[in-house]
Design a protein around this motif. Structure first.
Motif, PDB file in Angstrom:
ATOM      1  N   SER A 353       0.617  -1.132  -0.442  1.00  0.00           N
ATOM      2  CA  SER A 353       0.054  -0.279  -0.081  1.00  0.00           C
ATOM      3  C   SER A 353       0.709   1.006  -0.347  1.00  0.00           C
ATOM      4  O   SER A 353       0.436   2.095  -1.085  1.00  0.00           O
ATOM      5  CB  SER A 353      -0.453  -0.289   1.133  1.00  0.00           C
ATOM      6  N   MET A 354       1.872   1.292   0.795  1.00  0.00           N
ATOM      7  CA  MET A 354       2.680   1.736   0.652  1.00  0.00           C
ATOM      8  C   MET A 354       3.445   2.300  -0.414  1.00  0.00           C
ATOM      9  O   MET A 354       3.762   3.910  -1.456  1.00  0.00           O
ATOM     10  CB  MET A 354       3.911   2.067   1.943  1.00  0.00           C
ATOM     11  N   ILE A 355       4.208   1.345  -1.221  1.00  0.00           N
ATOM     12  CA  ILE A 355       4.405   1.833  -1.995  1.00  0.00           C
ATOM     13  C   ILE A 355       3.452   2.206  -3.265  1.00  0.00           C
ATOM     14  O   ILE A 355       4.065   3.164  -4.439  1.00  0.00           O
ATOM     15  CB  ILE A 355       5.667   0.221  -3.097  1.00  0.00           C
ATOM     16  N   GLU A 356       2.451   1.878  -3.312  1.00  0.00           N
ATOM     17  CA  GLU A 356       1.955   2.271  -3.992  1.00  0.00           C
ATOM     18  C   GLU A 356       1.395   3.727  -4.295  1.00  0.00           C
ATOM     19  O   GLU A 356       1.193   4.630  -5.394  1.00  0.00           O
ATOM     20  CB  GLU A 356       0.310   1.727  -4.696  1.00  0.00           C
ATOM     21  N   ALA A 357       1.322   3.779  -2.855  1.00  0.00           N
ATOM     22  CA  ALA A 357       0.369   5.633  -2.355  1.00  0.00           C
ATOM     23  C   ALA A 357       1.697   6.249  -3.338  1.00  0.00           C
ATOM     24  O   ALA A 357       1.581   7.771  -3.697  1.00  0.00           O
ATOM     25  CB  ALA A 357       0.175   5.587  -1.323  1.00  0.00           C
ATOM     26  N   TYR A 358       2.590   5.554  -2.402  1.00  0.00           N
ATOM     27  CA  TYR A 358       3.739   7.158  -2.958  1.00  0.00           C
ATOM     28  C   TYR A 358       4.769   7.328  -4.017  1.00  0.00           C
ATOM     29  O   TYR A 358       4.638   8.100  -4.954  1.00  0.00           O
ATOM     30  CB  TYR A 358       4.928   6.140  -2.419  1.00  0.00           C
ATOM     31  N   LEU A 359       4.656   5.773  -5.712  1.00  0.00           N
ATOM     32  CA  LEU A 359       4.722   5.805  -6.930  1.00  0.00           C
ATOM     33  C   LEU A 359       3.711   6.944  -7.194  1.00  0.00           C
ATOM     34  O   LEU A 359       3.726   7.492  -8.275  1.00  0.00           O
ATOM     35  CB  LEU A 359       4.794   4.575  -6.952  1.00  0.00           C
ATOM     36  N   ARG A 360       2.404   6.263  -7.354  1.00  0.00           N
ATOM     37  CA  ARG A 360       1.431   7.704  -7.471  1.00  0.00           C
ATOM     38  C   ARG A 360       1.504   8.494  -7.103  1.00  0.00           C
ATOM     39  O   ARG A 360       1.040   9.308  -8.170  1.00  0.00           O
ATOM     40  CB  ARG A 360       0.027   6.896  -6.824  1.00  0.00           C
ATOM     41  N   GLU A 361       1.753   9.129  -5.952  1.00  0.00           N
ATOM     42  CA  GLU A 361       2.316  10.219  -5.637  1.00  0.00           C
ATOM     43  C   GLU A 361       3.024  11.461  -6.751  1.00  0.00           C
ATOM     44  O   GLU A 361       3.489  12.472  -6.782  1.00  0.00           O
ATOM     45  CB  GLU A 361       2.165  11.026  -4.126  1.00  0.00           C
ATOM     46  N   ASN A 362       4.206  10.625  -6.807  1.00  0.00           N
ATOM     47  CA  ASN A 362       5.369  10.796  -7.630  1.00  0.00           C
ATOM     48  C   ASN A 362       5.429  10.425  -8.729  1.00  0.00           C
ATOM     49  O   ASN A 362       6.365  10.793  -9.348  1.00  0.00           O
ATOM     50  CB  ASN A 362       6.069  10.081  -6.230  1.00  0.00           C
ATOM     51  N   LYS A 363       4.438  10.513  -9.393  1.00  0.00           N
ATOM     52  CA  LYS A 363       4.778  10.703 -11.087  1.00  0.00           C
ATOM     53  C   LYS A 363       5.449   9.272 -11.294  1.00  0.00           C
ATOM     54  O   LYS A 363       6.100   9.184 -12.284  1.00  0.00           O
ATOM     55  CB  LYS A 363       4.799  11.212 -11.762  1.00  0.00           C
ATOM     56  N   MET A 364       5.163   8.153 -10.633  1.00  0.00           N
ATOM     57  CA  MET A 364       6.168   6.741 -11.035  1.00  0.00           C
ATOM     58  C   MET A 364       5.811   5.660 -11.130  1.00  0.00           C
ATOM     59  O   MET A 364       6.242   4.980 -11.734  1.00  0.00           O
ATOM     60  CB  MET A 364       7.344   6.982 -10.366  1.00  0.00           C
ATOM     61  N   PHE A 365       3.799   5.612 -11.285  1.00  0.00           N
ATOM     62  CA  PHE A 365       2.994   4.461 -11.358  1.00  0.00           C
ATOM     63  C   PHE A 365       2.585   4.977 -13.041  1.00  0.00           C
ATOM     64  O   PHE A 365       2.407   5.671 -13.258  1.00  0.00           O
ATOM     65  CB  PHE A 365       2.077   4.451 -10.366  1.00  0.00           C
ATOM     66  N   VAL A 366       2.460   3.694 -13.686  1.00  0.00           N
ATOM     67  CA  VAL A 366       1.755   3.172 -14.289  1.00  0.00           C
ATOM     68  C   VAL A 366       0.390   2.983 -14.112  1.00  0.00           C
ATOM     69  O   VAL A 366      -0.392   1.900 -13.772  1.00  0.00           O
ATOM     70  CB  VAL A 366       2.134   1.994 -15.191  1.00  0.00           C
ATOM     71  N   ASP A 367      -0.742   3.718 -14.734  1.00  0.00           N
ATOM     72  CA  ASP A 367      -2.566   2.614 -14.533  1.00  0.00           C
ATOM     73  C   ASP A 367      -3.108   2.806 -15.894  1.00  0.00           C
ATOM     74  O   ASP A 367      -3.500   4.174 -16.437  1.00  0.00           O
ATOM     75  CB  ASP A 367      -2.896   3.951 -13.110  1.00  0.00           C
ATOM     76  N   TYR A 368      -2.955   1.998 -16.436  1.00  0.00           N
ATOM     77  CA  TYR A 368      -3.870   1.716 -17.257  1.00  0.00           C
ATOM     78  C   TYR A 368      -4.921   2.504 -17.625  1.00  0.00           C
ATOM     79  O   TYR A 368      -5.780   1.925 -18.644  1.00  0.00           O
ATOM     80  CB  TYR A 368      -3.622  -0.030 -17.684  1.00  0.00           C
ATOM     81  N   ASN A 369      -6.246   2.391 -16.289  1.00  0.00           N
ATOM     82  CA  ASN A 369      -7.538   2.698 -16.669  1.00  0.00           C
ATOM     83  C   ASN A 369      -7.174   4.401 -16.619  1.00  0.00           C
ATOM     84  O   ASN A 369      -8.113   4.820 -16.332  1.00  0.00           O
ATOM     85  CB  ASN A 369      -7.893   2.087 -15.508  1.00  0.00           C
ATOM     86  N   GLN A 370      -6.357   5.050 -17.144  1.00  0.00           N
ATOM     87  CA  GLN A 370      -6.210   6.381 -16.907  1.00  0.00           C
ATOM     88  C   GLN A 370      -5.455   7.059 -17.617  1.00  0.00           C
ATOM     89  O   GLN A 370      -4.993   6.381 -18.242  1.00  0.00           O
ATOM     90  CB  GLN A 370      -4.954   7.174 -15.782  1.00  0.00           C
ATOM     91  N   THR A 371      -6.206   8.040 -18.427  1.00  0.00           N
ATOM     92  CA  THR A 371      -5.158   8.492 -20.207  1.00  0.00           C
ATOM     93  C   THR A 371      -4.022   9.265 -19.304  1.00  0.00           C
ATOM     94  O   THR A 371      -3.863   9.941 -18.709  1.00  0.00           O
ATOM     95  CB  THR A 371      -6.129   9.611 -20.149  1.00  0.00           C
ATOM     96  N   LYS A 372      -3.160   9.104 -19.794  1.00  0.00           N
ATOM     97  CA  LYS A 372      -1.605   9.184 -19.987  1.00  0.00           C
ATOM     98  C   LYS A 372      -0.779  10.538 -20.676  1.00  0.00           C
ATOM     99  O   LYS A 372      -1.643   9.688 -22.362  1.00  0.00           O
ATOM    100  CB  LYS A 372      -0.690   8.003 -19.863  1.00  0.00           C
ATOM    101  N   GLN A 373      -0.575  11.520 -20.641  1.00  0.00           N
ATOM    102  CA  GLN A 373       0.271  12.543 -21.111  1.00  0.00           C
ATOM    103  C   GLN A 373       1.765  11.530 -22.112  1.00  0.00           C
ATOM    104  O   GLN A 373       1.773  10.572 -21.327  1.00  0.00           O
ATOM    105  CB  GLN A 373       1.220  13.003 -20.929  1.00  0.00           C
ATOM    106  N   GLU A 374       1.838  11.234 -23.392  1.00  0.00           N
ATOM    107  CA  GLU A 374       2.474  10.301 -24.564  1.00  0.00           C
ATOM    108  C   GLU A 374       3.654  11.072 -23.509  1.00  0.00           C
ATOM    109  O   GLU A 374       3.955  12.143 -23.625  1.00  0.00           O
ATOM    110  CB  GLU A 374       2.664  10.670 -25.640  1.00  0.00           C
ATOM    111  N   ARG A 375       4.671  10.340 -23.149  1.00  0.00           N
ATOM    112  CA  ARG A 375       5.987   9.984 -23.016  1.00  0.00           C
ATOM    113  C   ARG A 375       7.091  10.576 -23.890  1.00  0.00           C
ATOM    114  O   ARG A 375       7.012   9.767 -24.491  1.00  0.00           O
ATOM    115  CB  ARG A 375       6.268   9.335 -21.947  1.00  0.00           C
ATOM    116  N   VAL A 376       8.165  11.502 -23.408  1.00  0.00           N
ATOM    117  CA  VAL A 376       8.846  11.486 -25.399  1.00  0.00           C
ATOM    118  C   VAL A 376      10.170  10.444 -24.914  1.00  0.00           C
ATOM    119  O   VAL A 376      10.882  10.031 -24.002  1.00  0.00           O
ATOM    120  CB  VAL A 376       9.748  13.561 -24.860  1.00  0.00           C
ATOM    121  N   TYR A 377      10.697   9.797 -26.272  1.00  0.00           N
ATOM    122  CA  TYR A 377      11.747   8.566 -26.060  1.00  0.00           C
ATOM    123  C   TYR A 377      12.210   9.404 -27.084  1.00  0.00           C
ATOM    124  O   TYR A 377      12.520  10.560 -27.913  1.00  0.00           O
ATOM    125  CB  TYR A 377      11.312   7.799 -25.739  1.00  0.00           C
ATOM    126  N   SER A 378      14.126   8.968 -26.791  1.00  0.00           N
ATOM    127  CA  SER A 378      14.894   9.511 -28.070  1.00  0.00           C
ATOM    128  C   SER A 378      14.629   9.130 -29.293  1.00  0.00           C
ATOM    129  O   SER A 378      14.762   9.133 -30.535  1.00  0.00           O
ATOM    130  CB  SER A 378      16.489   9.004 -27.410  1.00  0.00           C
TER     131      SER A 378
END
Length: 916
Positions: A353-378
């Protein structure tokens, strides 16, 4: 604020106990509430930066951002460093230098022993320089897993594990005692005892934190390890990669890793794997694609709907192979699959629970149910998982993929082709010969392509229950139809952890693996690292006396020449089910679609399709047999140790008492007569060429890990000290003794040195006399005459394992520079760490195009003052024959130049500690 975090006059006490002065980011230190009351802790919030660039960053780069923010002390890590990483989209193409402080370091005993040897020797050096030796102490957590110790001596036996373990403790008692001494002499070091499993799987199942909680501060887990396959942890969403033991020691002592801000290749996965296709097939396909694209020194980040179709074990299999496709990392961000795995492996609900909460709050969790801004890659790559087909790789490199349906044709082409990565140059008239011999009193036969070693090995595949249980189902179906593996095939199963045994027993399938000879021989690296053990004398004689190109098939990640076994010139990587299938067939010269594996007990032909399990069968076995309690009980046993480990008696002193007669542990000469002031850059003038190489010289060529040849300088050294050949053991096991390892430098029996004009083996020409000598003897002649040496090489010099002895050995031989077309990332860094100059030919040039024979004498023109040298600058090389050419000096960062100025990274660390 929790007591572990202190803010005084704008200063933050940051974990693990290092003081960060004038912290620039105290304003974003944020509380993470616990839904059950109170708070989980404080964290540096990326969201609180309100910087739109963060949302465009790859997840792997966000971890670098957080680390830089948290460790920002405006000395080792500055606010400018943070800005460079946040501005990754613009700065990455400019090859900017950044510091990185991992959360922890992971050691295994093959490189962990020499790492602790070096730390012990550094303490002696500190004492000799009049300073406190106990300053040499890990400042960040060190996880030391004693794993690389299983030589497959006993096989096809119900008591193989116990017999092999007892033999390992007899052989390695001194090494194990030294490690146990280190666990008490050095603080902050957790040791996982031998017999527990391979470090990568122990890391995945037990050691991984995903999110650290240290003195009330939360931050992402990250790790550097002394094995290149540390990357396996990237499958769990933890940033981790391999470094040499040299860099790991510096990181342990508080030094940030200096690295070039990496490019990130985004790899989109679509669809799902077809029935009958394994994770191994997928990773071998990805390895070929990524090698072709070119990802050396880069991160690869996987995304897309296909990722959600991959189990955590499948992801770990892909991440594990990052060194084979050349990337620094093959990264899978944390998502719901990751959380499910954490629960499966026994992590508590509150921790998850702590791991999920921290990563969600700190923009480090992938949630397939949410629309994500497209990330940029090289750069962008894409693969439809449905397009992957069964395959294997070989016969000499992991990225030489062969579709299974083309294997017979490819094998026959390899017999015909000229000697090389895809050729054995066997004359036509010799290709179909059959050698008959007697094996244990019964008739047997071998031919080119006969399988003599079939091994389901540890880290790449036995992290993955689907392929292990798939192999067991193949064995079951084959047994029921009356097929048997020929008795002269050396078969083995070496799981990465004890959990594998538990689920094989729970499923009832272990007995079928046993019936086919795949008994569990131990928990750790075996065949893949060269610990395949000896072949039966009759098999060995049949191969060597008749020049048979025998084959090994293994479910590992490395199949370089001379690595698996000296007598298996063809080595193929395959999924565990295919390992069993090839063992049953007894040859790689087979078309599984058209030819039967064998004849069943009813006299009918049996084909691969008859014994191959469906995806549904495998999934059912995994679902019913792999249970959380298995992980909990397995790792409770680790904490308790085992009787043989617990009975080891070690001294309490924090300074090690060196035994001059030991052939396993020896005080290295790196710090002898060390001065308080750095020596500065050295001159390379009129140096001889010790060795001249072509492309793809691996660290296995430079510093073998396998058996010690009876006629080698290392063997002579051991014989002179009263050891018998039976007690030689391996180079890997003796990495704590520099006297053995310097003699083992370039001792690979498949080494091709151009100075020898086509002859294969660990020899060279002593140029002043023209004598053909062992490489060690030639190097000692040069050193006695006070003559420097260099090495010429082609592309991908130093590919393969992150082996610090591949840099230490050449340094002790007197090598001052390596001039190559290109270097593998870790090895180039290790060369710098040992004070060796890495130089790259200009594009389109190499020794051949420049007309260099290797018999010239070489002078490298670099400024004599360190402040006049800059990263990546040109250096002119001239020879005594009048040739002149320009190279790029591969000191990639200013920190690496500082290491060079000090003669290496460890002297640099000592001198900096003395200042404190």
């Amino acid at each position: 604020m929790p007591s572990g975090i202190v803010l005084v006059d704008d200063k933050v006490m940051a974990p693990p106990g290092q003081y960060a002065s004038k912290h620039a980011f105290k304003s974003i230190l944020t509380s993470l509430p616990n839904p059950n009351g109170g708070e989980f802790g404080k964290f540096f919030s990326l969201s609180a930066l309100n910087d739109p660039r963060i949302d465009r960053l790859p997840y792997s780069i966000r971890i670098l951002v957080e680390s830089a923010i948290r460790n920002c002390d405006n000395f080792q890590v500055t606010k400018d460093d943070v800005e460079k990483i946040i501005d990754w989209e613009k700065t990455a193409p400019e090859q900017v230098e950044i510091p990185f402080k991992p959360a922890r370091v992971l050691l295994h005993d093959y490189t962990g022993v020499p790492a602790v040897v070096d730390l012990a020797s550094m303490r002696d050096a500190m004492k000799d320089l009049g300073d406190d030796p106990n300053k040499i102490n890990p400042m960040i957590p060190v996880d030391f897993v004693v794993d690389h110790s299983v030589q497959v001596n006993v096989t096809r036996s119900e008591n193989a594990v116990q017999a092999n373990t007892e033999l390992e403790f007899q052989r390695y008692k001194e090494r194990f005692a030294f490690i146990k001494w280190g666990s008490s002499a050095f603080e902050n070091m957790l040791v996982v005892p031998p017999g527990s499993g391979i470090l990568h799987q122990v890391n995945l199942e037990y050691l991984a934190r995903v999110v650290f909680e240290k003195d009330g501060l939360l931050f992402p887990d990250s790790v550097v390890g002394t094995d290149s396959h540390t990357t396996m942890i990237d499958g769990l969403g933890i940033a981790g990669w391999g470094v040499g033991g040299i860099e790991a020691e510096a990181a342990m002592l508080g030094q940030p890793l200096s690295m070039v801000l990496p490019s990130v290749v985004g790899f989109k996965l679509l669809g799902k794997l077809q029935d009958g296709v394994t994770a191994t097939d997928l990773v071998l396909t990805l390895t070929q694609v990524l090698r072709k694209h070119g990802v050396v020194g880069k991160f690869v980040e996987f995304y897309g709907e296909g990722v959600a179709e991959l189990s955590l074990a499948d992801r770990a299999t892909i991440a594990n192979m990052a060194p084979e496709y050349g990337a620094t990392m093959g990264f899978f961000p944390v998502d719901h699959i990751t959380l499910q795995y954490l629960k499966l492996t026994g992590r508590s609900d509150e921790t998850v629970s702590m791991i999920e909460a921290y990563l969600r709050e700190n923009k480090m969790f992938v949630d397939y149910n949410q629309t994500k801004q497209e990330r940029v890659y090289s750069a962008y790559l894409q693969l439809d998982l449905a397009s992957v087909e069964p395959c294997i790789s070989g016969p000499k490199r992991p990225h030489d993929r062969v579709p299974l349906k083309e294997m017979k044709t490819d094998w026959q082409a390899c017999l015909n082709n000229k000697l090389g990565f895809k050729g054995f140059a066997v004359p036509k008239k010799e290709q179909n010969k059959v050698v008959k011999f007697t094996f244990q009193g019964k008739p047997a036969e071998l031919k080119h392509g006969s399988v003599v070693i079939a091994a389901i090995t540890s880290c790449t595949n036995t992290s993955n229950p689907s392929v292990v249980l798939g192999a067991a189902l193949v064995a079951k179906k084959a047994s029921e139809l009356g097929l048997e593996v020929k008795p002269w095939v050396k078969t083995s199963l070496a799981p990465g952890s004890g959990v594998v045994t538990k689920y094989l027993l729970k499923s009832g399938l272990q007995k079928y693996l046993n019936q086919q000879g795949f008994n569990i021989v131990g928990y750790g690296c075996t065949t893949c690292i060269g610990n395949s053990g000896e072949l039966d004398d009759s098999v060995a004689s049949a191969i060597s006396e008749n020049d048979i190109v025998a084959a090994a098939v293994l479910s590992g990640n490395r199949n370089f020449e001379g690595r698996v076994h000296p007598l298996t010139r063809a080595n193929y990587l395959a999924s565990p089910p295919l390992v069993v299938a090839y063992a049953l067939a007894g040859t790689v010269d087979i078309d599984f679609e058209k030819e039967p594996i064998g004849t069943g007990k009813d006299g009918e032909s049996v084909y691969l399709r008859d014994i191959w399990p469906s995806n549904e069968e495998i999934a059912e076995a995994v679902q019913s047999s792999v249970l959380p309690d298995m992980f909990k009980s397995a790792y409770l046993a680790i904490r308790d140790g085992n009787p043989m480990w617990n009975q080891l008696d070690v001294p309490a002193s924090t300074l090690y008492s060196w035994d001059p007669n030991s052939t396993y542990i020896h005080d290295p000469p790196y710090f002898k007569d060390m001065t308080a002031a750095p020596p500065g850059p050295y001159e390379v003038k009129d140096a001889y060429c010790l060795l001249s190489f072509g492309d793809s010289i691996t660290t296995d060529h430079i510093s073998p890990a396998g058996s010690i040849h009876k006629d080698s300088p290392a063997a002579k050294f051991l014989l002179e000290r009263g050891l018998t050949r039976r007690d030689f053991n391996t180079y890997g096991s003796r990495r704590g003794n520099d006297e053995v390892m310097i003699r083992g430098a370039f001792a690979n029996i498949r080494l091709v040195n151009k100075l020898l004009k086509g002859e294969v083996g660990p020899k060279t020409i002593h140029i002043p006399t023209g004598d053909k000598l062992s490489i060690y003897d030639a190097a000692m002649r040069y050193k006695a005459a006070e003559r420097d040496t260099i090495i010429l090489a082609g592309s991908d010099y130093g590919s393969g394992s992150s082996r610090d002895w591949a840099a230490k050995g050449p340094m002790l031989l007197g090598v001052k520079a390596v001039i190559a077309k290109s270097f593998e990332r870790i090895h180039r860094s290790n060369l710098v760490g040992m004070g060796i100059i890495p130089l790259c030919f200009k594009p389109g040039e190499d020794a051949d195009t420049l007309g260099l024979t290797g018999f010239e004498r070489y002078t490298i023109h670099l400024p004599s003052k360190i402040h006049d040298i800059r990263p990546g600058q040109d250096a002119t090389v001239t020879t005594d024959t009048g040739k002149s050419f320009t190279c790029t000096a591969r000191f990639d960062t200013k920190v690496e130049l500082a290491y060079f100025n000090h003669g290496g990274i460890l002297p640099y660390v000592i001198r900096n500690l003395i200042k404190k």
